[in-house]
Design a protein around this motif. Sequence first.
Motif, PDB file in Angstrom:
ATOM      1  N   GLY A   1       0.791  -1.221   0.000  1.00  0.00           N
ATOM      2  CA  GLY A   1       0.000   0.000   0.000  1.00  0.00           C
ATOM      3  C   GLY A   1       0.827   1.275   0.000  1.00  0.00           C
ATOM      4  N   ALA A   2       2.130   1.169  -0.177  1.00  0.00           N
ATOM      5  CA  ALA A   2       2.994   2.353  -0.183  1.00  0.00           C
ATOM      6  C   ALA A   2       3.056   2.935  -1.590  1.00  0.00           C
ATOM      7  CB  ALA A   2       4.396   1.999   0.295  1.00  0.00           C
ATOM      8  N   ARG A   3       3.322   4.208  -1.660  1.00  0.00           N
ATOM      9  CA  ARG A   3       3.592   4.887  -2.928  1.00  0.00           C
ATOM     10  C   ARG A   3       5.085   5.123  -3.013  1.00  0.00           C
ATOM     11  NH1 ARG A   3      -1.137   6.894  -5.218  1.00  0.00           N
ATOM     12  NH2 ARG A   3       0.139   7.043  -7.080  1.00  0.00           N
ATOM     13  N   GLU A   4       5.567   5.315  -4.228  1.00  0.00           N
ATOM     14  CA  GLU A   4       6.987   5.600  -4.396  1.00  0.00           C
ATOM     15  C   GLU A   4       7.163   7.033  -4.875  1.00  0.00           C
ATOM     16  OE1 GLU A   4      10.872   3.759  -6.675  1.00  0.00           O
ATOM     17  OE2 GLU A   4       9.209   2.428  -6.130  1.00  0.00           O
ATOM     18  N   LEU A   5       8.157   7.679  -4.307  1.00  0.00           N
ATOM     19  CA  LEU A   5       8.545   9.042  -4.654  1.00  0.00           C
ATOM     20  C   LEU A   5      10.012   9.002  -5.024  1.00  0.00           C
ATOM     21  CD1 LEU A   5       8.405  12.212  -4.540  1.00  0.00           C
ATOM     22  CD2 LEU A   5       8.862  11.995  -2.094  1.00  0.00           C
ATOM     23  N   GLU A   6      10.345   9.618  -6.140  1.00  0.00           N
ATOM     24  CA  GLU A   6      11.752   9.700  -6.540  1.00  0.00           C
ATOM     25  C   GLU A   6      12.172  11.155  -6.573  1.00  0.00           C
ATOM     26  OE1 GLU A   6      13.415   7.265  -9.670  1.00  0.00           O
ATOM     27  OE2 GLU A   6      11.463   6.286  -9.897  1.00  0.00           O
ATOM     28  N   MET A   7      13.417  11.389  -6.192  1.00  0.00           N
ATOM     29  CA  MET A   7      14.011  12.717  -6.263  1.00  0.00           C
ATOM     30  C   MET A   7      15.245  12.597  -7.145  1.00  0.00           C
ATOM     31  SD  MET A   7      12.093  14.580  -4.213  1.00  0.00           S
ATOM     32  CE  MET A   7      12.932  15.938  -3.430  1.00  0.00           C
ATOM     33  N   ASP A   8      15.211  13.276  -8.278  1.00  0.00           N
ATOM     34  CA  ASP A   8      16.359  13.314  -9.182  1.00  0.00           C
ATOM     35  C   ASP A   8      17.000  14.681  -9.081  1.00  0.00           C
ATOM     36  OD1 ASP A   8      16.482  10.803 -10.639  1.00  0.00           O
ATOM     37  OD2 ASP A   8      14.484  11.346 -11.353  1.00  0.00           O
TER      38      ASP A   8
ATOM     39  N   PHE B   1      22.149  12.350  -9.313  1.00  0.00           N
ATOM     40  CA  PHE B   1      21.727  11.338  -8.336  1.00  0.00           C
ATOM     41  C   PHE B   1      20.238  11.085  -8.471  1.00  0.00           C
ATOM     42  CE2 PHE B   1      21.276  15.388  -6.120  1.00  0.00           C
ATOM     43  CZ  PHE B   1      20.000  15.285  -5.571  1.00  0.00           C
ATOM     44  N   ASN B   2      19.816   9.928  -7.979  1.00  0.00           N
ATOM     45  CA  ASN B   2      18.415   9.529  -7.932  1.00  0.00           C
ATOM     46  C   ASN B   2      18.211   8.860  -6.578  1.00  0.00           C
ATOM     47  OD1 ASN B   2      16.759   6.701  -8.412  1.00  0.00           O
ATOM     48  ND2 ASN B   2      15.689   8.482  -9.229  1.00  0.00           N
ATOM     49  N   ILE B   3      17.305   9.399  -5.776  1.00  0.00           N
ATOM     50  CA  ILE B   3      17.002   8.814  -4.464  1.00  0.00           C
ATOM     51  C   ILE B   3      15.532   8.425  -4.471  1.00  0.00           C
ATOM     52  CG2 ILE B   3      16.997   9.145  -1.960  1.00  0.00           C
ATOM     53  CD1 ILE B   3      19.187  11.266  -2.361  1.00  0.00           C
ATOM     54  N   GLN B   4      15.259   7.180  -4.085  1.00  0.00           N
ATOM     55  CA  GLN B   4      13.899   6.656  -4.104  1.00  0.00           C
ATOM     56  C   GLN B   4      13.394   6.471  -2.674  1.00  0.00           C
ATOM     57  OE1 GLN B   4      13.996   3.170  -6.647  1.00  0.00           O
ATOM     58  NE2 GLN B   4      15.312   4.251  -8.090  1.00  0.00           N
ATOM     59  N   PHE B   5      12.122   6.816  -2.481  1.00  0.00           N
ATOM     60  CA  PHE B   5      11.486   6.761  -1.168  1.00  0.00           C
ATOM     61  C   PHE B   5      10.185   5.968  -1.233  1.00  0.00           C
ATOM     62  CE2 PHE B   5      13.785  10.766  -1.399  1.00  0.00           C
ATOM     63  CZ  PHE B   5      14.405  10.866  -0.174  1.00  0.00           C
ATOM     64  N   LEU B   6       9.838   5.340  -0.116  1.00  0.00           N
ATOM     65  CA  LEU B   6       8.493   4.789   0.089  1.00  0.00           C
ATOM     66  C   LEU B   6       7.725   5.791   0.929  1.00  0.00           C
ATOM     67  CD1 LEU B   6       8.969   1.044   1.103  1.00  0.00           C
ATOM     68  CD2 LEU B   6       8.140   1.956  -1.061  1.00  0.00           C
ATOM     69  N   VAL B   7       6.459   5.972   0.588  1.00  0.00           N
ATOM     70  CA  VAL B   7       5.598   6.864   1.350  1.00  0.00           C
ATOM     71  C   VAL B   7       4.398   6.053   1.817  1.00  0.00           C
ATOM     72  CG1 VAL B   7       4.204   8.957   1.303  1.00  0.00           C
ATOM     73  CG2 VAL B   7       6.322   8.843  -0.031  1.00  0.00           C
ATOM     74  N   GLY B   8       4.171   6.035   3.138  1.00  0.00           N
ATOM     75  CA  GLY B   8       3.049   5.302   3.707  1.00  0.00           C
ATOM     76  C   GLY B   8       3.246   3.806   3.608  1.00  0.00           C
ATOM     77  N   GLY B   9       2.139   3.082   3.634  1.00  0.00           N
ATOM     78  CA  GLY B   9       2.179   1.634   3.510  1.00  0.00           C
ATOM     79  C   GLY B   9       2.222   0.929   4.842  1.00  0.00           C
TER      80      GLY B   9
END
Length: 171
Positions: free
Chosen positions: A62-69, A130-138
């Motif tokens: 149930g998490a969403r993914e957020l990426e920061m480039d 750089f690319n940093i990936q995050f999980l949000v919630g879940g």
Amino acid sequence: SHQQAVDFASEVGYPVLVRPSFVLSGAAMKVCRDEEGLRAHLDIAKEVSQDYPVVVSQFVRGARELEMDGVAKDGEVVCCQAHEHVEDAGVHSGDASLLLPPQTLSDYVLRRAREAVREIVKQLQISGPFNIQFLVGGRTSGSKDEDELDGSFASMNDVRVIECNLRASRS
């Protein structure tokens, strides 16, 4: 070893995410929902990246993914942009549909992710893309309610780092 993976999955609970190390495009990445599926998929994943270990991690449902480039110089962020995955986490970022700028993530989540980006870039002294990936919630196995998020601010706005890549995103 297979047994270490099975022991880990038993400890954290199914489902688990299995993926080979150091491969692009999510080759042989799969969510395994039981021991039989895990054992079968470990052999497939090992064949894709024979020289490196297969990573087994707890899957957050149930998490969403957020990426920061972004781009950094000497540990300072020069520029950075967030993009949100349309699909729930578990779809490889190279296969995901993206929203740019993010449309459903709160200012709180975006602020926390930007703070984490600045700290990671500083600690790693990144210079370049750089690319940093995050999980949000879940939620993870063993959560209070296996079927639903509790809807609380904490459950919907928890931000966790998945990985940091010293390259531009394929997305």
